[in-house]
Design an enzyme around this catalytic site. Structure first.
Site, PDB file in Angstrom:
ATOM      1  N   THR A   1       0.867  -1.181   0.000  1.00 49.87           N
ATOM      2  CA  THR A   1       0.000   0.000   0.000  1.00 49.87           C
ATOM      3  C   THR A   1       0.908   1.237   0.000  1.00 49.87           C
ATOM      4  O   THR A   1       2.048   1.149   0.452  1.00 49.87           O
ATOM      5  CB  THR A   1      -0.857  -0.036   1.287  1.00 49.87           C
ATOM      6  OG1 THR A   1      -1.882  -0.991   1.084  1.00 49.87           O
ATOM      7  CG2 THR A   1      -1.468   1.301   1.644  1.00 49.87           C
TER       8      THR A   1
ATOM      9  N   ARG B   1     -15.471  -4.826   1.184  1.00 51.36           N
ATOM     10  CA  ARG B   1     -14.662  -4.457   2.367  1.00 51.36           C
ATOM     11  C   ARG B   1     -13.946  -3.122   2.123  1.00 51.36           C
ATOM     12  O   ARG B   1     -13.367  -2.897   1.073  1.00 51.36           O
ATOM     13  CB  ARG B   1     -13.647  -5.558   2.635  1.00 51.36           C
ATOM     14  CG  ARG B   1     -12.715  -5.300   3.827  1.00 51.36           C
ATOM     15  CD  ARG B   1     -11.382  -4.764   3.394  1.00 51.36           C
ATOM     16  NE  ARG B   1     -10.421  -4.759   4.492  1.00 51.36           N
ATOM     17  CZ  ARG B   1      -9.245  -4.143   4.436  1.00 51.36           C
ATOM     18  NH1 ARG B   1      -8.885  -3.498   3.353  1.00 51.36           N
ATOM     19  NH2 ARG B   1      -8.424  -4.178   5.453  1.00 51.36           N
ATOM     20  N   VAL B   2     -14.013  -2.234   3.103  1.00 51.56           N
ATOM     21  CA  VAL B   2     -13.255  -0.984   3.046  1.00 51.56           C
ATOM     22  C   VAL B   2     -12.304  -0.973   4.239  1.00 51.56           C
ATOM     23  O   VAL B   2     -12.699  -1.304   5.359  1.00 51.56           O
ATOM     24  CB  VAL B   2     -14.197   0.239   3.084  1.00 51.56           C
ATOM     25  CG1 VAL B   2     -13.403   1.531   3.193  1.00 51.56           C
ATOM     26  CG2 VAL B   2     -15.078   0.263   1.839  1.00 51.56           C
ATOM     27  N   GLY B   3     -11.061  -0.618   3.995  1.00 45.49           N
ATOM     28  CA  GLY B   3     -10.053  -0.638   5.058  1.00 45.49           C
ATOM     29  C   GLY B   3      -9.701   0.745   5.569  1.00 45.49           C
ATOM     30  O   GLY B   3     -10.340   1.751   5.232  1.00 45.49           O
ATOM     31  N   ASP B   4      -8.649   0.781   6.359  1.00 46.10           N
ATOM     32  CA  ASP B   4      -8.221   2.021   7.005  1.00 46.10           C
ATOM     33  C   ASP B   4      -7.787   3.100   6.022  1.00 46.10           C
ATOM     34  O   ASP B   4      -7.884   4.286   6.310  1.00 46.10           O
ATOM     35  CB  ASP B   4      -7.060   1.725   7.958  1.00 46.10           C
ATOM     36  CG  ASP B   4      -5.856   1.155   7.236  1.00 46.10           C
ATOM     37  OD1 ASP B   4      -6.047   0.291   6.351  1.00 46.10           O
ATOM     38  OD2 ASP B   4      -4.726   1.573   7.531  1.00 46.10           O
TER      39      ASP B   4
ATOM     40  N   THR C   1      -0.098   1.871   7.415  1.00 48.27           N
ATOM     41  CA  THR C   1      -0.212   0.734   6.497  1.00 48.27           C
ATOM     42  C   THR C   1      -0.188  -0.551   7.322  1.00 48.27           C
ATOM     43  O   THR C   1       0.428  -0.594   8.387  1.00 48.27           O
ATOM     44  CB  THR C   1       0.930   0.728   5.468  1.00 48.27           C
ATOM     45  OG1 THR C   1       0.945  -0.559   4.814  1.00 48.27           O
ATOM     46  CG2 THR C   1       2.298   0.952   6.087  1.00 48.27           C
ATOM     47  N   GLY C   2      -0.848  -1.575   6.823  1.00 48.59           N
ATOM     48  CA  GLY C   2      -0.900  -2.848   7.546  1.00 48.59           C
ATOM     49  C   GLY C   2      -2.312  -3.393   7.551  1.00 48.59           C
ATOM     50  O   GLY C   2      -3.080  -3.124   6.625  1.00 48.59           O
TER      51      GLY C   2
ATOM     52  N   GLY D   1      -5.755  -3.226   8.001  1.00 49.27           N
ATOM     53  CA  GLY D   1      -6.634  -2.076   8.169  1.00 49.27           C
ATOM     54  C   GLY D   1      -7.615  -2.203   9.312  1.00 49.27           C
ATOM     55  O   GLY D   1      -7.928  -1.222   9.993  1.00 49.27           O
TER      56      GLY D   1
HETATM   57  N1  ASP Z   1      -3.993  -0.990   5.249  1.00 52.06           N
HETATM   58  C1  ASP Z   1      -4.369  -1.588   4.007  1.00 52.06           C
HETATM   59  C2  ASP Z   1      -5.745  -2.202   4.157  1.00 52.06           C
HETATM   60  O1  ASP Z   1      -6.010  -2.831   5.161  1.00 52.06           O
HETATM   61  C3  ASP Z   1      -3.419  -2.631   3.516  1.00 52.06           C
HETATM   62  C4  ASP Z   1      -1.958  -2.278   3.606  1.00 52.06           C
HETATM   63  O2  ASP Z   1      -1.584  -1.285   4.194  1.00 52.06           O
HETATM   64  O3  ASP Z   1      -1.148  -3.027   3.030  1.00 52.06           O
HETATM   65  O4  ASP Z   1      -6.529  -2.094   3.247  1.00 52.06           O
END
Ligand code: ASP
Length: 317
Positions: free
Chosen positions: A178, A206-209, A230-231, A233
């Site tokens: 990301t 799905r929607v992430g952070d 990042t990580g 979410g």
């Molecule tokens: N944070 C992102 C998500 O969960 C993924 C990522 O950072 O690699 O959508």
């Protein structure tokens, strides 16, 4: 004060990073930081420089964002992104976008219009088409092959939201790559931007952070800087990791201390392999912290040709 741009290229096990791929990844980070810095040098404000840096990574195809985005469970693209300006907390975010790879430009138009903060799904797609943003191409064969391979491996991963564990070579590296940027311009204004394809094999819808203010990013001149995460979410959303880092700045932490504070909180709540964060403070200090095996990051300052790039935790940058 001279402007500074910090970019990240995702946190995770970085299992796929080897040989030429690692070179392309590092070069993509360097190029994005340089593009943001050059924009600042030509008079862009922090917000515009953050957009320029993230757009560079969306267009490169090297990262899990824009053209390089991962695929959901149905082997389709579904992009999240967001953008925030520090002096007035103006923000624009998008979730589950399928109509364009330039998700950050979509965020910019939402922020500029100012009526809403978050658009998702068909409404976001309709706006992308109205703006004439370039469409996402069909997923290439190698990406579809990765999708099929991960689906097989997913049966071995207990938690599909995992970014992969360093001790399990058989597990899929479902997160990482990301992109994001935090910027401080010469007038002391800050901004943050994020863009992602999300997690491999995520459920459709799905929607992430990365779409969400407070979780994936935060920028506030008054608090003293900007942060971008990042990580996994789901964990950032529950911990409000980006806001937590900015709150630490407001309490006098340096950018590096704020980054470490936010990741320590994530680790305490959810354990290792959760993610990473980049931070810029109002004095031009920069910070990065992670509790995954790696996180690509680079920093570029106006008037300085050097652009340190790092991937591993103890690598100087
Ligand atoms: N944070 C992102 C998500 O969960 C993924 C990522 O950072 O690699 O959508």
């Amino acid at each position: 004060m001279s402007g500074v741009v910090v970019v990240h290229g995702g946190a995770g096990v970085m299992r796929s990073l080897a040989g030429e791929q690692e070179l392309a990844y590092r070069e993509g980070l360097r190029a994005a930081a340089a593009a943001g810095r050059d924009a600042l040098a030509q008079g862009a404000d922090a917000l515009e420089a953050a957009v320029v840096a993230v757009r560079s990574m969306e267009d490169s195809g090297v990262f899990n964002a824009g053209l390089g985005s991962c695929l959901d469970q149905d082997a389709r693209y579904s992009l999240d992104a967001s953008l925030m300006r520090g002096h007035d907390r103006a923000a624009g975010g998008v979730g589950a976008v399928t109509a364009t790879y330039r998700a950050i430009d979509l965020c910019r138009s939402i922020l500029d219009e100012g009526r809403h903060v978050l658009l998702v799904g068909p409404g976001a797609d309709r706006r992308a088409q109205a703006l004439g943003l370039p469409p996402l191409p069909d997923p290439p064969a190698d990406k579809l092959a990765t999708h099929a391979e991960l689906q097989t491996k997913a049966q071995r991963v207990e938690d599909l939201g995992s970014v992969g564990r360093p001790d399990d070579d058989g597990a899929g590296d479902v997160g990482s790559d990301t992109v994001g940027a935090v910027v401080l311009d010469e007038l002391g204004r800050c901004a943050a931007a994020n863009s992602t394809g999300g997690l491999w094999l995520k459920l459709p819808g799905r929607v992430g952070d990365s779409a969400l203010v407070g979780a994936g990013l935060f920028a506030c001149d008054e608090l003293g800087g900007a942060a971008c995460t990042t990580g996994i979410g789901e964990r950032m959303i529950r911990a409000l990791t980006a806001k937590l880092a900015c709150d630490a700045l407001a309490q006098g932490a340096s950018a590096q201390e704020a980054a470490e504070h936010a990741i320590a909180d994530l680790e305490r709540r959810f354990g290792p392999d959760s993610g990473g964060v980049i931070v810029v403070d109002g004095q031009g200090g920069v910070g990065a912290a992670l509790n995954t095996r790696g996180m690509g990051r680079a920093v570029a300052r106006v008037g300085d040709d050097a652009i340190p790039v790092a991937v591993w935790p103890d690598e100087g940058w």
